[in-house]
Structure formats: structure tokens, C-alpha cells
Motif scaffolding. Structure first.
Motif, mmCIF file in Angstrom:
data_model
loop_
_atom_site.group_PDB
_atom_site.id
_atom_site.type_symbol
_atom_site.label_atom_id
_atom_site.label_comp_id
_atom_site.label_asym_id
_atom_site.label_seq_id
_atom_site.Cartn_x
_atom_site.Cartn_y
_atom_site.Cartn_z
ATOM 1 N N MET A 98 -9.359 -17.741 -23.909
ATOM 2 C CA MET A 98 -8.291 -17.937 -23.507
ATOM 3 C C MET A 98 -7.868 -17.068 -22.307
ATOM 4 O O MET A 98 -8.223 -15.964 -22.596
ATOM 5 N N ASP A 99 -7.412 -17.574 -21.289
ATOM 6 C CA ASP A 99 -6.669 -16.627 -20.003
ATOM 7 C C ASP A 99 -6.030 -15.662 -20.527
ATOM 8 O O ASP A 99 -4.960 -15.839 -21.320
ATOM 9 N N GLU A 100 -5.984 -14.313 -19.930
ATOM 10 C CA GLU A 100 -4.864 -13.173 -20.490
ATOM 11 C C GLU A 100 -3.497 -13.873 -20.163
ATOM 12 O O GLU A 100 -2.573 -13.588 -21.108
ATOM 13 N N ASN A 101 -3.242 -14.376 -19.087
ATOM 14 C CA ASN A 101 -1.759 -14.515 -18.765
ATOM 15 C C ASN A 101 -1.339 -15.713 -19.509
ATOM 16 O O ASN A 101 -0.164 -15.771 -20.200
ATOM 17 N N ARG A 102 -2.095 -16.531 -19.894
ATOM 18 C CA ARG A 102 -1.882 -17.640 -20.846
ATOM 19 C C ARG A 102 -1.559 -17.196 -22.140
ATOM 20 O O ARG A 102 -0.757 -17.595 -22.865
ATOM 21 N N TYR A 144 -12.559 -8.880 -20.914
ATOM 22 C CA TYR A 144 -11.978 -10.000 -20.506
ATOM 23 C C TYR A 144 -11.839 -11.238 -21.382
ATOM 24 O O TYR A 144 -12.204 -12.345 -20.950
ATOM 25 N N GLN A 145 -11.744 -10.735 -22.730
ATOM 26 C CA GLN A 145 -11.735 -11.941 -23.727
ATOM 27 C C GLN A 145 -10.576 -11.718 -24.408
ATOM 28 O O GLN A 145 -10.165 -10.450 -25.090
ATOM 29 N N TYR A 178 0.362 -8.878 -14.043
ATOM 30 C CA TYR A 178 1.096 -10.114 -13.953
ATOM 31 C C TYR A 178 2.276 -10.221 -13.632
ATOM 32 O O TYR A 178 3.224 -9.143 -13.235
#
Length: 124
Positions: free
Chosen positions: A1-5, A28-29, A123
């Protein structure tokens, strides 16, 4: 999953009173970690696959899981939040309730005032 999501999903779950946190499981996970209140934690979508699934852990040991939710690779954020909120963790193989329980008292966002400082202004 994307960090911001993942961060937006965590914020939406916390607004519903669910004790969710951003899970950083590797470089990045990212995923969503939900504290279940009895020493267990559900780690959602930390393996980088397209479908939504979770492992239920207690003290680092696997004690249950949520199988891949069918069609979840196409879920938007609201559907992901609903799926996590509807999950019933009472059995080793968790199931989805037909309807989510009513929202509880909203929890504050993790990090509070210093959230952007702690996360390095990555972000909006």
C-alpha cells in the motif's frame, strides 16, 4: 500500500474510533496496523500485493489471518476503511460482518501537532 494512502486509511479508521496506526514494515513498504485490544494486532496489506488481506499477530506470533477479500484490488479508500471496520476477528480465520459496527468515539491523529515534523514533511 502506498504510504499516503495508508496514512489516509489510518486517519479515517481513527475517526471511526478504531485504534489504527501506520505500519512501517520495510523500506517503502507500508500498511495499516489495528490494535484489537486483547494483545493482538491485525497487520493489513503489508506484503505489497494488490488484494486486501491481514495477519493477526500476538507477541510476534501468527494467531490468525484475514483471507484476501474478493475484489479488494479495485477498492477505493472508503471501501478499504469499510472492509477493515467490518472484519470480525473472533475466529482464527476472520470473517466479514454484513454491516460495520457503529462508529465509536474518534481517536486523535497519531503525532498530533508535530506529525509533519516527525514524518519529514513528505505529504500534504
Amino acid at each position: 500500500m502506498d504510504e499516503n494512502r495508508a496514512r489516509r486509511v489510518v486517519d479515517a479508521l481513527r475517526e471511526r474510533g478504531i485504534d489504527a496506526h501506520l505500519a512501517r514494515v520495510g523500506v517503502y513498504q507500508f500498511g495499516v496496523r489495528v490494535a484489537l485490544g486483547d494483545g493482538r494486532e491485525a497487520e493489513w496489506d503489508t506484503d505489497g500485493t494488490a488484494g486486501l488481506e491481514a495477519q493477526v499477530m500476538r507477541n510476534g506470533m501468527l494467531v490468525g489471518f484475514v483471507p484476501v477479500i474478493e475484489g479488494s484490488e479495485d477498492f477505493d479508500e472508503a471501501q478499504v476503511v469499510d472492509a477493515i471496520a467490518r472484519t470480525d476477528y473472533d475466529r482464527p480465520i476472520a470473517t466479514q460482518r454484513p454491516v460495520a459496527p457503529p462508529p465509536g468515539e474518534p481517536l486523535p491523529r497519531v503525532g498530533g501537532l508535530f506529525r509533519r515534523f516527525l514524518d519529514g514533511f513528505r505529504y500534504r
